[in-house]
Each structure stands twice: as structure tokens, then as C-alpha cells.
Scaffold this active site. Sequence first.
Site, PDB file in Angstrom:
ATOM      1  N   GLY A  20       0.837  -1.188   0.000  1.00 60.46           N
ATOM      2  CA  GLY A  20       0.000   0.000   0.000  1.00 60.46           C
ATOM      3  C   GLY A  20       0.872   1.238   0.000  1.00 60.46           C
TER       4      GLY A  20
ATOM      5  CB  ILE B  94       3.131   2.829   4.716  1.00 59.42           C
ATOM      6  CG1 ILE B  94       2.307   3.993   5.249  1.00 59.42           C
ATOM      7  CG2 ILE B  94       4.392   2.649   5.559  1.00 59.42           C
ATOM      8  CD1 ILE B  94       1.821   3.817   6.690  1.00 59.42           C
TER       9      ILE B  94
ATOM     10  CB  SER C 106       0.302  -6.700  -1.760  1.00 62.98           C
ATOM     11  OG  SER C 106      -0.580  -5.817  -1.116  1.00 62.98           O
ATOM     12  NE  ARG C 107      -5.429 -10.093   2.865  1.00 66.83           N
ATOM     13  CZ  ARG C 107      -5.680 -11.377   3.054  1.00 66.83           C
ATOM     14  NH1 ARG C 107      -6.149 -12.094   2.047  1.00 66.83           N
ATOM     15  NH2 ARG C 107      -5.469 -11.956   4.216  1.00 66.83           N
ATOM     16  CB  THR C 108      -4.635  -5.253  -4.192  1.00 68.83           C
ATOM     17  OG1 THR C 108      -5.848  -5.699  -3.576  1.00 68.83           O
ATOM     18  CG2 THR C 108      -4.952  -4.587  -5.521  1.00 68.83           C
TER      19      THR C 108
ATOM     20  CD  GLU D  39       2.346  -1.037  20.687  1.00 70.39           C
ATOM     21  OE1 GLU D  39       1.698   0.034  20.635  1.00 70.39           O
ATOM     22  OE2 GLU D  39       2.949  -1.510  19.720  1.00 70.39           O
TER      23      GLU D  39
ATOM     24  CG  HIS E  91       3.462   2.186  18.300  1.00 66.97           C
ATOM     25  ND1 HIS E  91       2.306   1.483  18.459  1.00 66.97           N
ATOM     26  CD2 HIS E  91       3.384   2.753  17.061  1.00 66.97           C
ATOM     27  CE1 HIS E  91       1.542   1.609  17.383  1.00 66.97           C
ATOM     28  NE2 HIS E  91       2.177   2.384  16.515  1.00 66.97           N
TER      29      HIS E  91
END
Length: 324
Positions: A159, A161, A180-182, A269, A288
Site C-alpha cells: 500500500g 506506506i 500483497s492481496r492487491t 503496548e 511505537h
Amino acid sequence: PSKKKKRRRMGSIGDLTAVVTQGLGVPKPLVEALAKQRGITVFWQEDAAEPKPVEPTALIMVNKKTSGEFLSKLKPKMVAVAFTGYDAVDMKACLEQKIAVYNVPAYSTDSVAELAIGLALAVYREIPVADKSIREGKWVISSGGTELKGKTVGILGTGTIGVATAKLFKAFGCELIGWSRTEKKAFTDIGGKYVKTKADLFAGADIVSLHVPCNAKTMGCVGEAELSQLKPTSVLINVGRGGLVQQEVLVKMLQANKFRAGLDVFVKEPVDPNDPILSAPNCVLTPHVAYKTQEALARRVVVTLDNIVSFSNGSAANRVDTKE
């Protein structure tokens, strides 16, 4: 003759209200000034006990767990999540209570991509170990680090990122493979080549960087089947979500020196002080912070407030509850 009162259109100056239950990472006066420009009155309630005022236009939150019970007390018309991930929101309750949910996509794309590179360099060039050693009066720490140039980087999730991260690795002279799925043209346009399975990605890469969203379909999608494909010299980078990886398996394999890792996210977290991930060797950990740059936080506030205005004007841009 008496004059009829004009109805104020929702979204006009002074009509919109927002209850904020978490700090947004920028000074409160700046948030209030930006909100005022958009006709939004902000009420700070970071303790999130008894929500006041009730029935605001929006609830603004980041990643604090927001229950259906709290939503039923507050009765917001929408939840403005000042974050890309919205898994902290009780989406079922929002659906039942007819509360719209908006998020802030892509505000930290460059920040996250840059930390992925930073973690890879920190592991490859042994930066944390080197820093600790020189402070202890040592000089030579190992036989040498590793170059990024010429390495194969696997991008799990291409995607926005994922592609941004791939571009930075490409600038270092890395080869790119992806799963990736797409499949995205933006990835193949920079020389990325797709593989058929996740296992193929982990087997063929020197570095694997995780960039898929965390949801019911992807939770725990990286487990022993994938991690066992990595070499002892391989590096796993996770700047996405801790829930993507089966952490017990991850810790066990790190402790067995099966591979190395750069981790910014964790299943729980903040990380418990007794969590075995903290003693795992050959990994660099950060709390994070991939999204957390001054530039990204400022963008996040602007888009969050704009989402409230968009909702009041009937726009579905950045609305996510309709995608569930």
C-alpha cells in the site's frame, strides 16, 4: 409580521463540538486555534470518566480503547480517530449506535518509512551495540556490519506506506520483492517483483518489512510458517502493528538466533517489563514511534479536524465504518 428563525446549517461556524480524550502530540492552544478556524469548539477530557458535554459532534481519540459503554454515554455523532489504525474503537457498537468513524490515512507515511530504514540500518550496522560499547570504554565490537546495497528487501503489503518504504530501500541499491492481496503498479514501476506466497517472500528476502493493516483477516498472519523461512542473517522489520506477528513464536525464534529484527510495535503496548521480547538477542526495539514526528503529528491534527467538517457536510472521505 413575525420573522421565521433561520435554521443554522450543521457545519457552520460555532455549530461543531468535539470531546478530546487523548493528547494529540501538539500543544493544546494550537489544536484549539486550528479547531476554531473550522468552527469547532474543543472540550478536553483526557481522563475519559464521565463524558461532558454529551452529544458532541465528534469524539476525538488516538489509540485509547473506546468502549461501546463510553460511546453510549457520550453519544457522539462521529468518532474522529487521529490515527491510521482504528482497532481501538468498538466498531460493532458504532454500527449499532449509528456513529460514523473516520481515520487519518497517510499522515505519517514518510515518518514510518524512514524508521523502517532506520531500524534496518541499526541492525545491519550494529548501532545500538556500538553506542553502548564506546560508552563502556570499548572500541572493537565485532568483525563488521553489513551493507544495505545489493540486498533483497521483501515488502509485505504494498500500500502507500509499503511503496514509500520500498522507494527508500531502492535508493540504497536494494532489490525489491513484494507480496500483497492487491498488486500495485506503483510497486512494479520502481522495479518491484511480486511473489506468489508469503513464504516465498520470507524465503527470498534478506530483509522483510511488514506493512499490511492489522484487522481480523491479518491478525497473526506472520507465524512459524513464514518466520522459519528466514536465514540467521535475515532481518524482520515491523513498523506496522504488533498483532501481525505471533509474538510467542517471534520471541522463541529470536532467542534461538534464527534471524534478527527491528521492532517498533508489539502485541501488548506498553510492553510489560517482564516480557521476554525485551531480552531477545539480535534485535533493536523502539516504543511505537514510527508515526511520531513533529511534522506527522501536525498533519494528523489538521486532517482529524477536517474530517469533522467533512462529516458535518456529508462527505464520506476518510470514513471507515462503511468499509467494515
